[in-house]
Design an enzyme around this catalytic site. Structure first.
Site, mmCIF file in Angstrom:
data_model
loop_
_atom_site.group_PDB
_atom_site.id
_atom_site.type_symbol
_atom_site.label_atom_id
_atom_site.label_comp_id
_atom_site.label_asym_id
_atom_site.label_seq_id
_atom_site.Cartn_x
_atom_site.Cartn_y
_atom_site.Cartn_z
ATOM 1 C CB ILE A 59 -0.946 -0.002 1.223
ATOM 2 C CG1 ILE A 59 -1.892 1.206 1.188
ATOM 3 C CG2 ILE A 59 -0.180 -0.059 2.536
ATOM 4 C CD1 ILE A 59 -2.962 1.161 2.284
ATOM 5 C CB SER A 60 1.207 4.050 -2.363
ATOM 6 O OG SER A 60 1.379 3.313 -3.539
ATOM 7 C CD GLN A 61 6.073 8.260 1.404
ATOM 8 O OE1 GLN A 61 6.607 7.910 0.353
ATOM 9 N NE2 GLN A 61 6.568 9.191 2.177
#
Length: 212
Positions: A59-61
């Site tokens: 899950i992206s930053q």
């Protein structure tokens, strides 16, 4: 359960990092990121960092989610948006209150099923999901006002460029894994495509095919 203070701290960090769109910041504040990560990672959900979600994906930053969303919305409202790479469903959940309709494609069926469950729990009704090779896009729903890639191809697939409507924008990381990746924005004009580099990023690679 996370406190409002924890979410407010994350939003302050995003503001300090340069995110200016108030609507994007408000959506980040109110979207329960802890529901999109494994329970073991929930205590870290509001850190400004990428987290594993299984299947070798992340899950992206939050900064990257906010930056890409902000870049997508610049220049006017976006009605129909194609997301390539549903992942946990978090980016789609952030986009949902900001656009009319999100069409999201995911090549890993296990991730897509999990994302569908969370989005349903949150009663997000304007996101459509499809299990497919992301490089094909979703031609039946084209053209799109905007397209976002959440994994990095070496170059943008031609099929995706052709599904972008005139005046639309495509936001994507491009480059080799572990090498030099750039976040780019492509605008389709009457005369072709215009590209600008936004900043350096690090994403998992965009891979072909599907996994069931």
């Amino acid at each position: 359960m996370t406190s409002q203070r924890t979410r407010d701290r994350l939003v302050r960090q995003l503001e300090e990092a340069g995110i200016r769109n108030r609507r994007v910041l408000d959506v980040i504040r109110h979207t329960p990121r802890h529901l999109f990560v494994d329970e073991a990672m929930a205590s870290r959900a509001y850190e400004n960092t990428a987290l594993p979600i299984g299947y070798g994906q992340t899950i992206s930053q939050p900064y990257v989610v906010a930056r890409m969303t902000e870049a997508l919305l610049e220049g006017g409202p976006r009605r129909k948006v194609l997301e390539v790479g549903t992942g946990s469903g978090y980016q789609a959940a952030v986009l949902a209150p900001l656009v009319e309709r999100v069409y999201s494609v995911e090549r890993i069926q296990g991730l897509q099923r999990r994302a569908r469950e969370v989005l349903s729990t949150l009663r997000i009704r304007n996101v459509s999901l499809k299990h497919s090779d992301g490089g094909w896009g979703w031609p039946e729903q084209a053209p799109f006002d905007a397209i976002m890639l959440t994994a990095a191809p070496r170059e943008i697939p031609e099929a995706l460029l052709q599904q972008l409507g005139e005046g639309g924008v495509l936001v994507a990381p491009v480059g080799d894994e572990g090498g030099s990746q750039k976040l780019i924005r492509i605008t389709r004009t009457a005369n072709g495509f215009e590209q600008e580099v936004l900043e350096s990023v690090s994403f998992v690679p965009m891979l072909p095919g599907t996994i069931t």
